[in-house]
Design a protein around this motif. Sequence first.
Motif, PDB file in Angstrom:
ATOM      1  N   GLU A   1      44.199  19.172  80.446  1.00  0.00           N
ATOM      2  CA  GLU A   1      44.033  18.744  81.369  1.00  0.00           C
ATOM      3  C   GLU A   1      45.301  17.727  81.960  1.00  0.00           C
ATOM      4  O   GLU A   1      45.516  17.558  83.134  1.00  0.00           O
ATOM      5  CB  GLU A   1      42.854  17.755  81.556  1.00  0.00           C
TER       6      GLU A   1
ATOM      7  N   LYS B   1      40.960  20.248  87.149  1.00  0.00           N
ATOM      8  CA  LYS B   1      39.641  19.778  86.478  1.00  0.00           C
ATOM      9  C   LYS B   1      39.114  20.805  85.809  1.00  0.00           C
ATOM     10  O   LYS B   1      38.230  20.736  84.827  1.00  0.00           O
ATOM     11  CB  LYS B   1      38.542  19.433  87.610  1.00  0.00           C
TER      12      LYS B   1
ATOM     13  N   SER C   1      40.563  21.372  81.375  1.00  0.00           N
ATOM     14  CA  SER C   1      39.824  20.892  80.063  1.00  0.00           C
ATOM     15  C   SER C   1      38.506  21.531  79.791  1.00  0.00           C
ATOM     16  O   SER C   1      38.158  21.797  78.514  1.00  0.00           O
ATOM     17  CB  SER C   1      39.455  19.530  80.230  1.00  0.00           C
TER      18      SER C   1
END
Length: 265
Positions: A101, A214, A217
């Motif tokens: 991320e 976003k 991760s």
Amino acid sequence: MRSDIAWSTAEAIGVHGYDLCHDLMGEVNFGDMAFLEVTGRLPDANESRLFNALLVTLVEHGIVPSTLAARMTYAGAPEAMQAAVAAGLLGLGSVFVGSTEGSARMLAAALPADQVGNNGTSDSSLPELAQAIVQSHRAQKKIIPGLGHPIHKPVDPRTLRLFAIAQQTGFHGRYVALMQCVAEAAGAAYGKPLPVNATGAIGALCCEMGLSWKVSSGLGVMARAVGLVGHVLEEATQPMAMELWHRTEDEATEHSRGTLRRKDA
């Protein structure tokens, strides 16, 4: 309240407009189903190959902190596999897996999607962007995400393979180039090789595929959950958690044994 992901009736289950039983079950693989969940559509052939490769990359990396957490939790609660897997997932963050991320967010901020095109940022400006990224992280004393690895030196073999697949599927673009420029600039700034690691490669490829930083991760969570189930099952037949506990306790407390203070001393 509204959700466009899924609905169900007594006769059917719909997922993003597809009939689960007739359109998806037995027709799409696990990675393609994950792609549908995070994008709202099924991938084409090239997207499917690369996206599945990203997930496979993060499933397993041996006896690492997340797998140790899962095994230790299982030793204490063998009746609850979900607790063991959850314990392992809770250990994912900026150091392990979660750096995906960080790298995706870093690249997306430096090279907004609307600048990636014929009229956007030119390849010649990527080294300048990379220098700015490195200088900013050094000034703030922050680790540059997606670079270096304690085991895989001088290169991360997973990165080489992912970038090769990206070339074959048409996703080797400016985000990959920028990540490689960041690695070169960081190596020069710190005076040591800092090659792109697997999480850095995945962060760049998420950007290439148009996925939000976003999401990146979440890919690690999806993938590592599969690996953790495997470790929990192995722990059930080839346990190591209890031995790790006893050895750690013995070695960590050996120097302080016999040194209890008494009130009447």
